[in-house]
Design an enzyme around this catalytic site. Structure first.
Site, short mmCIF file in Angstrom:
data_model
loop_
_atom_site.label_atom_id
_atom_site.label_comp_id
_atom_site.label_asym_id
_atom_site.label_seq_id
_atom_site.Cartn_x
_atom_site.Cartn_y
_atom_site.Cartn_z
CG ASP A 295 -0.83 2.68 7.00
OD1 ASP A 295 -1.57 2.49 6.01
OD2 ASP A 295 -0.28 3.78 7.22
CG ASP B 234 -1.76 1.24 1.30
OD1 ASP B 234 -2.36 1.60 0.29
OD2 ASP B 234 -1.82 1.86 2.38
CB THR C 250 -0.82 6.08 2.10
OG1 THR C 250 -1.21 6.73 0.90
CG2 THR C 250 -0.77 7.08 3.25
#
Length: 812
Positions: free
Chosen positions: A558, A315, A317
């Protein structure tokens, strides 16, 4: 177990009569509940208890066999023939100590990584640990928070909760005051609060944990393979041991004690007792090593799983970029800059739990200027990864009511809108762009963006992780494909990935154009490196598509939008600062948020797998030659060539001590499937050669009637040691200085046993004359040369191209 929707709290809670406490519990009420034991005190088990560790290391099938044989030797004597029992005790103790050390590391890291929640007590917001929540506590919720106890919603601001981990339903559920929330679910949008109605063992998540403890095993080929090997050894051991017992009692019918000793000597080396122990020790030490790097391994074999991974889904970000952002520019599409700053600041201030983008906006425009008080928030809708926008309904200074939306330009604007070309230009520079627009349509309308007027672009600069490029280079060098799967604009994500020199980043794919048919989706997942505008459900589908093509997939993330994909991936890796929901479903948590820790995890897994494969060969060679010797003794009706003390010397110097060091050595060989096949390809022929060579030397020595049984045993011991040390020399390749030193030390120790009088007397080893000992040496050399031929044949047969490597080469 009942379904979550069927759960109901007893008493007043079951009737929905949750006490209204706007300020939360008072200190006195909290103390009263603690005294009554109404505390959420279910321990989070990140590892086995000390009692379980001791039981698992002591109460094993092979320890039981060895223990019985040790007790027999204590009865018949002498004590030196029972040394094998002391070795087992020492090895088991080492296993317990290492795993307890690992447990302490794991538990301490789990405490560091444990979420802290906000509750309202005495009218004040307090941060508490999960196990400090009491019945009737008012627990606050924001995006990414996990619901840790059951309760009833008392406040809801566009609160959406994902219950898919409990019910299997993928769609988030919009919650209103009075609705029930279940532990194990998590917040995907909005904010709110709930009153705890069930805590501790009564909570739904605690009941789930009771049925499936957190100490579970990831799918482990290593453990499965070893269990398979041990099962077959057990079947082979029983009939062989029975035949050996009968033969030795027949041969040594005048000395039953000698018959017992030689029977025990034949059975003990058949048991690969240290193999399981060393596997556990290797895993445990791996956990300790990774713990020092702030990496929490929640399931021990997860480090093996990540070493087998051939595809890592990232991912953007929080993984390639840091969590924080900075507003680079507010670019008006119409009007002036200051006309947009005030409503933008009001919008950011209305978000109870702002995401990183909104936090950057809040830092830049949070003061709102002198006229901010003239704007009044009527309704707020926090950002949702499914919608790709957030919004507020404002009463403007002019008296008009309007909805202001901030989100993805390509979602809020129709295709072909002139502003999108400007967005693409900024995105191509690796910048993140949000559109600010105004619409008269209320927020609760089916499509609030229907009449949106675009007013400005908020340009955000993402902070790249300094270690991201090096980590991507590492994966590329190890033939591990890296794929970026993000909810951001495909052009922007592609630009970020391209700046990190990720192969294939120049051709990003907008996930809204992904095919829905399974085969086509798998094809797209194979050939594409960067995906943008991916919904949480699409992330999950992409992971499944890659798995359908035989890939072993790791997923890092996250945010809440990563939870479903993390759960379905072969290995889930969560960032320590990420949401509690991601940390709960992941097998590995990077507590320091460092993407650069992943190569260490991969390397640790490869060290464990490669080294256990090495030592497994040693243990199984011993089992094979022991079974063969026993069978030859049974068929020829001769005394077994060894006493238990001889087996102890041979096992200790050629297997036990070397295996311990080899199991902990550095090893970066790429993990490959087929553990059992590779181990047996060397172990079976090597064990057969060793057993044949030993028995041949023993038979020739017995044919020379000038020597006694002690001398014959000494020749057999010398021959078997030389062949076994040759096997060790093959297994230890490629050579390093310490491996050569290890082999030399084992040879030196055996030489001392032969030449030092008290040692040779203790172990009853004495070489007589020259012919038999040199005959044994020549047989051992011939066996060693045959071992080399076998090794080169086995090595060539195992160096076949691996499917994962071929796929990686084709994709690049």
């Amino acid at each position: 177990m009942t379904h979550p929707s069927e759960q109901s709290a007893p008493g007043a809670h079951a009737l929905g009569l949750v006490p209204a406490r706007p300020g939360g519990l008072s200190t006195a009420e909290w103390a009263e509940r603690v005294a009554n034991g109404q505390v959420n005190d279910v321990p989070v088990r990140s590892s086995r208890s000390v009692k379980e560790i001791v039981r698992a290391n002591v109460l094993t099938r092979f320890n039981a066999i060895i223990g019985v044989l040790f007790a027999v030797i204590l009865v018949v004597g002498p004590l030196q023939d029972g040394l094998f029992g002391l070795v087992i005790v020492a090895n088991t103790a080492i296993g317990i100590v290492q795993e307890v050390r690992a447990k302490r590391t794991l538990d301490s890291l789990a405490l560091i990584g444990q979420a802290r929640l906000e509750v309202r007590r005495d009218g004040q917001v307090q941060e508490v640990a999960v196990d400090e929540i009491v019945l009737d506590d008012t627990v606050l919720l924001g995006i990414g928070d996990k619901v840790v106890v059951d309760g009833e919603v008392t406040e809801a601001d566009s609160l959406e909760i994902d219950e898919s981990l409990l019910t299997g339903e993928p769609d988030p559920v919009l919650k209103h005051p009075g609705d029930q929330v279940m532990s194990g679910s998590f917040v995907v949008a909005g904010a709110g609060a709930f009153t705890a109605t069930k805590v501790g063992a009564d909570a739904y998540a605690a009941q789930l944990a009771e049925e499936a403890s957190r100490f579970t095993l990831v799918k482990s080929e290593l453990r499965t393979g070893i269990d398979t090997i041990l099962r077959f050894i057990t079947y082979l051991l029983i009939p062989t041991a029975i035949g050996l017992v009968i033969s030795q009692w027949t041969v040594e019918h005048n000395d039953w004690r000698e018959a017992v000793r030689r029977t025990v000597a034949g059975i003990v080396p058949m048991v690969p007792e240290g193999l399981v122990l060393l596997t556990s020790v290797a895993f445990a030490i791996g956990v300790v090593r990774l713990g020092r790097k702030q990496c929490l391994v929640q399931e021990l074999p997860a480090i093996e799983g990540l070493a087998r991974v051939d595809t890592v889904c990232l991912d953007k970000t929080g993984t390639l970029t840091e969590g924080g952002m900075d507003v680079l520019e507010l670019r008006p599409l119409t009007g002036e800059h200051h006309e947009l700053a005030q409503p933008l600041g009001v919008m950011a201030g209305a978000d109870a739990r702002p995401n990183p983008s909104m936090r950057a906006v809040l830092e830049a425009y949070g003061d709102g200027g002198a006229d901010r008080e003239r704007w009044r928030v009527l309704e707020a809708m926090p950002f949702s990864s499914a919608r790709k926008w957030s919004g507020v309904q404002l009463l403007e200074p002019s008296g008009a009511e309007a909805s202001w939306l901030l989100g993805a330009p390509d979602v809020l604007l129709p295709a072909g809108h002139p502003a999108l070309s400007e967005v693409d230009e900024l995105g191509a520079q690796g910048l993140r762009v949000l559109l600010l627009g105004r619409t008269p349509v209320p927020l609760d309308a089916p499509d609030p963006a229907k009449e949106l007027v675009p007013l400005g672009l908020v340009v955000l600069k993402q902070r790249l992780r300094a270690d991201a490029a090096d980590t991507l280079r590492y994966f590329e060098s190890q033939q591990v494909q890296a794929k970026v799967i993000s909810g951001d604009s495909a052009v922007s994500v592609g630009a970020v990935a391209a700046s990190l020199e990720l192969p294939g980043a120049e051709h990003p794919l907008d996930a809204r154009n992904l095919p829905t048919e399974a085969t086509a989706l798998a094809d797209a997942a194979e050939r594409t490196t960067v995906f943008g505008r991916v919904t949480p459900q699409q992330k999950r589908e992409l992971v499944g598509a890659l798995q359908s093509r035989g890939h072993t997939v790791a997923m890092t993330g996250d945010g809440v939008n990563d939870v479903l994909a993390l759960k379905d991936a072969d290995i889930g890796v969560a960032m320590g600062s990420g949401s509690e929901a991601t940390r709960a479903v992941a097998q590995i948590v990077l507590l320091n948020d460092s993407f650069a820790t992943l190569p260490s995890v991969v390397a640790e897994g490869r060290r464990v797998i490669g080294n256990i494969e090495r030592v497994a060969s040693l243990f199984l060679v011993k089992t094979v030659y022991s079974v063969l010797l026993a069978l030859l003794v049974v068929f020829t009706q001769v005394p077994y060539p060894f006493l238990p003390r001889h087996s102890t010397v041979l096992s200790g110097l050629t297997i036990g001590i070397p295996a311990f060091f080899l199991a902990l050595a550095p090893n970066n060989e790429r993990a490959r499937p087929g553990f059992v096949r590779r181990v047996l390809r060397l172990a079976v022929p090597a064990g057969a050669i060793a057993g044949t060579a030993c028995f041949t030397a023993y038979a020739l020595a017995r044919a020379d009637h000038t020597t006694d049984l002690k001398a014959d045993t000494s020749v057999a011991t010398l021959t078997l040691f030389l062949v076994a040390i040759w096997v060790l020399a093959i297994v230890a390749r490629p050579y390093t200085w310490w491996r050569l030193l290890l082999i030399g030390a084992m040879c030196g120790a055996f030489a001392l046993v032969l030449v030092v009088p008290w040692l040779s007397n203790f172990f009853q080893l004495k070489l007589q004359g020259y012919r038999d000992p040199w005959t044994g040496v020549l047989i051992a050399v011939a066996a060693g040369l045959l071992l080399e031929l076998v090794w080169h044949f086995v090595k060539r047969s195992l160096d076949e191209p691996q499917p994962s490597k071929s796929r990686a080469a084709e994709s690049s």
